[in-house]
Design a protein around this motif. Structure first.
Motif, PDB file in Angstrom:
ATOM      1  N   LYS A 179      25.945  46.548  30.224  1.00 36.42           N
ATOM      2  CA  LYS A 179      26.340  47.857  30.757  1.00 36.42           C
ATOM      3  C   LYS A 179      27.205  47.738  31.990  1.00 36.42           C
ATOM      4  CE  LYS A 179      23.676  50.720  28.244  1.00 36.42           C
ATOM      5  NZ  LYS A 179      22.614  49.928  27.642  1.00 36.42           N
ATOM      6  N   LYS A 180      26.878  46.745  32.812  1.00 34.35           N
ATOM      7  CA  LYS A 180      27.561  46.656  34.099  1.00 34.35           C
ATOM      8  C   LYS A 180      28.544  45.474  34.084  1.00 34.35           C
ATOM      9  CE  LYS A 180      23.456  46.764  35.771  1.00 34.35           C
ATOM     10  NZ  LYS A 180      22.333  46.526  36.704  1.00 34.35           N
ATOM     11  N   VAL A 181      29.759  45.847  33.844  1.00 31.85           N
ATOM     12  CA  VAL A 181      30.764  44.821  33.616  1.00 31.85           C
ATOM     13  C   VAL A 181      31.670  44.656  34.836  1.00 31.85           C
ATOM     14  CG1 VAL A 181      32.616  44.049  32.095  1.00 31.85           C
ATOM     15  CG2 VAL A 181      30.797  45.540  31.206  1.00 31.85           C
ATOM     16  N   ALA A 182      31.806  43.424  35.280  1.00 32.43           N
ATOM     17  CA  ALA A 182      32.750  43.157  36.374  1.00 32.43           C
ATOM     18  C   ALA A 182      33.979  42.455  35.817  1.00 32.43           C
ATOM     19  CB  ALA A 182      32.094  42.282  37.433  1.00 32.43           C
ATOM     20  N   PHE A 183      35.050  42.532  36.578  1.00 36.16           N
ATOM     21  CA  PHE A 183      36.276  41.870  36.142  1.00 36.16           C
ATOM     22  C   PHE A 183      36.843  41.066  37.309  1.00 36.16           C
ATOM     23  CE2 PHE A 183      41.002  42.346  35.117  1.00 36.16           C
ATOM     24  CZ  PHE A 183      40.995  41.210  34.318  1.00 36.16           C
ATOM     25  N   VAL A 184      36.926  39.775  37.117  1.00 37.67           N
ATOM     26  CA  VAL A 184      37.503  38.923  38.167  1.00 37.67           C
ATOM     27  C   VAL A 184      38.920  38.563  37.760  1.00 37.67           C
ATOM     28  CG1 VAL A 184      37.244  36.820  39.508  1.00 37.67           C
ATOM     29  CG2 VAL A 184      35.220  37.992  38.643  1.00 37.67           C
ATOM     30  N   ASN A 185      39.832  39.149  38.461  1.00 43.25           N
ATOM     31  CA  ASN A 185      41.246  39.067  38.078  1.00 43.25           C
ATOM     32  C   ASN A 185      42.024  38.166  39.037  1.00 43.25           C
ATOM     33  OD1 ASN A 185      43.641  39.612  36.791  1.00 43.25           O
ATOM     34  ND2 ASN A 185      43.689  41.797  37.298  1.00 43.25           N
ATOM     35  N   GLY A 186      43.226  37.802  38.642  1.00 41.57           N
ATOM     36  CA  GLY A 186      44.142  37.129  39.547  1.00 41.57           C
ATOM     37  C   GLY A 186      44.841  38.163  40.400  1.00 41.57           C
ATOM     38  N   PRO A 187      45.901  37.760  41.087  1.00 43.31           N
ATOM     39  CA  PRO A 187      46.584  38.698  41.978  1.00 43.31           C
ATOM     40  C   PRO A 187      47.236  39.842  41.203  1.00 43.31           C
ATOM     41  CG  PRO A 187      47.311  36.427  42.348  1.00 43.31           C
ATOM     42  CD  PRO A 187      46.492  36.420  41.115  1.00 43.31           C
ATOM     43  N   LEU A 188      47.121  41.027  41.739  1.00 47.04           N
ATOM     44  CA  LEU A 188      47.706  42.194  41.094  1.00 47.04           C
ATOM     45  C   LEU A 188      49.233  42.143  41.133  1.00 47.04           C
ATOM     46  CD1 LEU A 188      47.013  44.837  39.710  1.00 47.04           C
ATOM     47  CD2 LEU A 188      46.948  45.968  41.928  1.00 47.04           C
ATOM     48  N   ASN A 212      32.842  50.738  38.955  1.00 44.22           N
ATOM     49  CA  ASN A 212      32.549  51.089  40.351  1.00 44.22           C
ATOM     50  C   ASN A 212      33.682  50.603  41.253  1.00 44.22           C
ATOM     51  OD1 ASN A 212      30.075  52.183  39.638  1.00 44.22           O
ATOM     52  ND2 ASN A 212      29.155  50.122  39.648  1.00 44.22           N
ATOM     53  N   ASP A 213      33.527  50.916  42.519  1.00 48.38           N
ATOM     54  CA  ASP A 213      34.517  50.474  43.502  1.00 48.38           C
ATOM     55  C   ASP A 213      34.700  48.969  43.470  1.00 48.38           C
ATOM     56  OD1 ASP A 213      34.418  53.040  44.176  1.00 48.38           O
ATOM     57  OD2 ASP A 213      33.349  52.765  46.091  1.00 48.38           O
ATOM     58  N   ASP A 214      33.556  48.305  43.262  1.00 49.94           N
ATOM     59  CA  ASP A 214      33.618  46.860  43.413  1.00 49.94           C
ATOM     60  C   ASP A 214      33.563  46.103  42.087  1.00 49.94           C
ATOM     61  OD1 ASP A 214      31.106  47.510  42.765  1.00 49.94           O
ATOM     62  OD2 ASP A 214      30.143  46.564  44.503  1.00 49.94           O
ATOM     63  N   SER A 215      33.827  46.795  41.000  1.00 53.25           N
ATOM     64  CA  SER A 215      33.751  46.096  39.714  1.00 53.25           C
ATOM     65  C   SER A 215      34.915  45.144  39.496  1.00 53.25           C
ATOM     66  CB  SER A 215      33.749  47.083  38.544  1.00 53.25           C
ATOM     67  OG  SER A 215      32.949  48.191  38.798  1.00 53.25           O
ATOM     68  N   ILE A 216      35.969  45.348  40.246  1.00 56.48           N
ATOM     69  CA  ILE A 216      37.136  44.501  40.041  1.00 56.48           C
ATOM     70  C   ILE A 216      37.441  43.689  41.288  1.00 56.48           C
ATOM     71  CG2 ILE A 216      39.574  44.432  39.414  1.00 56.48           C
ATOM     72  CD1 ILE A 216      39.222  47.078  38.035  1.00 56.48           C
ATOM     73  N   ILE A 217      37.544  42.402  41.094  1.00 60.88           N
ATOM     74  CA  ILE A 217      37.903  41.538  42.220  1.00 60.88           C
ATOM     75  C   ILE A 217      39.277  40.949  41.958  1.00 60.88           C
ATOM     76  CG2 ILE A 217      37.345  39.413  43.445  1.00 60.88           C
ATOM     77  CD1 ILE A 217      34.488  39.845  42.863  1.00 60.88           C
ATOM     78  N   PHE A 218      40.112  40.989  42.961  1.00 60.31           N
ATOM     79  CA  PHE A 218      41.406  40.335  42.834  1.00 60.31           C
ATOM     80  C   PHE A 218      41.397  39.034  43.619  1.00 60.31           C
ATOM     81  CE2 PHE A 218      42.390  44.826  42.132  1.00 60.31           C
ATOM     82  CZ  PHE A 218      43.054  44.741  40.915  1.00 60.31           C
ATOM     83  N   LEU A 219      41.686  37.960  42.938  1.00 59.42           N
ATOM     84  CA  LEU A 219      41.713  36.660  43.610  1.00 59.42           C
ATOM     85  C   LEU A 219      43.119  36.372  44.110  1.00 59.42           C
ATOM     86  CD1 LEU A 219      39.671  34.613  41.002  1.00 59.42           C
ATOM     87  CD2 LEU A 219      38.818  35.767  43.049  1.00 59.42           C
ATOM     88  N   SER A 220      43.212  35.322  44.892  1.00 62.04           N
ATOM     89  CA  SER A 220      44.534  34.959  45.414  1.00 62.04           C
ATOM     90  C   SER A 220      45.319  34.150  44.387  1.00 62.04           C
ATOM     91  CB  SER A 220      44.374  34.123  46.679  1.00 62.04           C
ATOM     92  OG  SER A 220      43.701  32.923  46.371  1.00 62.04           O
ATOM     93  N   ASP A 221      44.640  33.705  43.343  1.00 63.59           N
ATOM     94  CA  ASP A 221      45.301  32.848  42.382  1.00 63.59           C
ATOM     95  C   ASP A 221      44.474  32.774  41.102  1.00 63.59           C
ATOM     96  OD1 ASP A 221      47.147  31.187  41.328  1.00 63.59           O
ATOM     97  OD2 ASP A 221      46.841  29.544  42.747  1.00 63.59           O
ATOM     98  N   PHE A 222      45.086  32.289  40.045  1.00 65.40           N
ATOM     99  CA  PHE A 222      44.353  32.181  38.780  1.00 65.40           C
ATOM    100  C   PHE A 222      43.657  30.827  38.661  1.00 65.40           C
ATOM    101  CE2 PHE A 222      47.415  35.525  37.757  1.00 65.40           C
ATOM    102  CZ  PHE A 222      46.672  36.395  36.980  1.00 65.40           C
ATOM    103  N   THR A 223      42.988  30.397  39.699  1.00 60.43           N
ATOM    104  CA  THR A 223      42.370  29.072  39.654  1.00 60.43           C
ATOM    105  C   THR A 223      40.881  29.122  39.948  1.00 60.43           C
ATOM    106  OG1 THR A 223      42.757  28.723  42.004  1.00 60.43           O
ATOM    107  CG2 THR A 223      44.494  28.004  40.506  1.00 60.43           C
TER     108      THR A 223
END
Lengths: 333, 333
Positions: A179-188, A212-223
DNA sequence: AAGGAAACTGTAATCGTTTACAGTTTCCTT
DNA sequence: AAGGAAACTGTAAACGATTACAGTTTCCTT
């Protein structure tokens, strides 16, 4: 063996004219006797036609340039492998240009093609802005772009529907009751980052899952490093029951964080990667991943390019591949 | 913008001779006024000197060829990255030649260099036999070989003391009290396979550890798949308290087998990889690995080659790097 | 065996640069 | 202002292949 043999030397040795030598090397419309003598001479002298001279005369380098930003990503590796597989059966050599990270370098690189060292270009830009778009438009060499094609550019394009891929991931999670899905992404700021972001939003809506507000994280790189560094803590991850990662490297980083904190990947929290690289089979638990067909994209890109170089009048083609999901242990209950 | 501008066009536009144009492009010994006019003309026409013509005249392609058998191995990736890092600051382009798996292909490839498309070669052959050795001897282009240099060949060479690396692994195991050490190697028919094999034997002797009939496994390839397939069962592995693997991919495969069988990697059985690729940090437990300095080998190879191309009279140089051991969790009690 | 068509071959121009050499200009010295 | 040295510039010949065109040979037909 002394001096490097030229076509003239071969001709003299065979007792024919340079034209005849050239003809047996290329088209071969020579009398058998002539051809035999020429071939013998070539053999004896160890002659190889000078490629610069040939290139100058026929206005073709028999080289194809491949350019992308980073050699580190396994997905690019697969791309390259696909391309070289196709190219090895052709007369073309592959020139690698990985020094194209910032805008200035890309510009320089694209303009450098003006010197004619390559007959074709396969490019996979991680970012595209107006300047780059402009340069791509003016490019005189046949080009195929792998990835998101900017608006208004008429070149061959092969891409993968990564949104669809994310949708598959979300669907799979929904089906298995998460139900509670997060998404860890690279840079937008990157093309893939942008597409995956949109895809995630759309998919979550489609399956009526809450973001939610915090379901998506943007990383500095795809590593992996960026993941380990960017995902602050396992506690944070515990707020979710499943995590989609923008590629396998990130997924590996996330899994590492989870395991290091005794969270059982799969049953406790599902993790899904993207790219379906070799990594997925090796990790433990093995990684469920969206196959974005990198190798196939490479192959198709190379094929499109070969066709295009053969016939410049072809209309611009657009091939969009469909991803698939490879379910392994990291998403099992 | 119509036709591709040539140096002649630029000359006309600037009202000077082609020689002058050429001179400002290269050495720049021109009067400021001339230079300015020429540069302006170049700019206006978007002129780029034709590389084939230049190559033909100066007898240099400004390209360096890199050839190895497989794109799949992360160690080669690191090598490539090191090389391109050095090359990006030079005038040289990198031509990739991965289609050199069997002997016939290598022969063809090496002879192909006779056409002068590359000014230098960096080669890392996974096997070397008499034929290949012979061809290497006859090579007319400056070459540096990464890996084991066959006897009697006088070319620049950079290698890594992988025996020493294995010794470090064995030493580390001995120190931490392990007694029964297995070695999962790649094919004995390859150069790295051979060297690592000898290294293992020597190290075990040195540290007075026993080698049994079955302490050494030869896989069909240096990959995780080969490992998973080649190591028959976890039961087999249980006979040992520590396993050295010929590279990180193999180690990953071995770890997977162990984990899948509830064996606790580290405390129960130690696993050590080689290459110290990114993989090591990602795996869990993180992988103790022998750093074989692939990236650095690439850098040095490229530097040696640049120097050699600059000065053909240099004596053949031999750089052997020392490995180091990076201890992580997979070998901890 | 002659004639002509077909098949082959050679001569020479060309691709776009670089560079030796000779010719020109600039600049300095007296 | 003349002279010569120094600095610059232009002409033309390479580099090593391909190929149009013209010339030669071969081979077939009668």
């Amino acid at each position: 063996m002394g001096e490097k043999p030229t076509i003239g030397l071969v001709a003299k040795r065979a007792g024919v004219s340079v034209a005849s030598v050239s003809r047996v090397i290329n088209g071969t419309l020579a009398r058998p006797a002539t051809e035999k003598r020429v071939r013998a001479a070539i053999e004896e002298l160890g002659y190889h036609p000078n490629s610069a001279a040939r290139a100058l005369k026929v206005q073709a380098s028999e080289q194809i340039c491949l350019s992308f930003a980073d050699v580190g990503n396994p997905a690019y590796l697969a791309l390259t492998r696909g391309i070289s597989r196709v190219l090895r059966d052709s007369k073309y050599r592959l020139v690698l240009s990985t020094s194209v990270s910032n805008e200035k370098e890309i510009a320089q690189h694209l303009q450098g093609l003006g010197s004619g060292y390559a007959d074709g270009l396969i490019i996979s830009p991680i970012v595209t802005n107006e300047k780059i778009t402009g340069l791509l438009k003016e490019l005189r060499v046949p080009t195929v772009l792998i990835g998101t094609l900017p608006q208004g550019i008429k070149i061959d394009n092969v891409s993968i529907d990564s949104s669809k891929g994310i949708e598959m991931a979300v669907a799979h999670l929904k089906e298995t009751g998460r139900k509670k899905v997060a998404f860890v992404n690279g840079p937008l700021a990157t093309n893939p980052g942008k597409r995956r972001y949109k895809g995630f939003i759309a998919a979550m809506e489609k399956y009526k899952l809450k973001i939610n507000d915090d379901s998506i994280i943007f990383l500095s790189d795809f590593t992996s490093e960026a993941a380990i560094e960017g995902v602050k803590s396992a506690n944070f991850l515990k707020k979710f029951d499943s995590i989609i990662c923008a590629n396998d490297l990130i997924a590996a980083g996330v899994i590492k964080i989870l395991l290091d904190n005794k969270i059982i990947v799969g049953p406790d929290i599902a993790v899904i990667g993207m790219d379906n690289t070799e990594l997925g089979k090796i990790l433990s638990p093995s990684l469920t991943s969206i196959d974005l067909r990198a190798e196939q994209r490479g192959e198709i890109a190379a094929q499109l390019l070969l066709e295009r170089m053969n016939d410049a009048t072809l209309p611009p083609r657009k091939v969009e591949l469909k991803p698939s999901i490879v379910i392994r242990d990291s998403s099992q209950l």
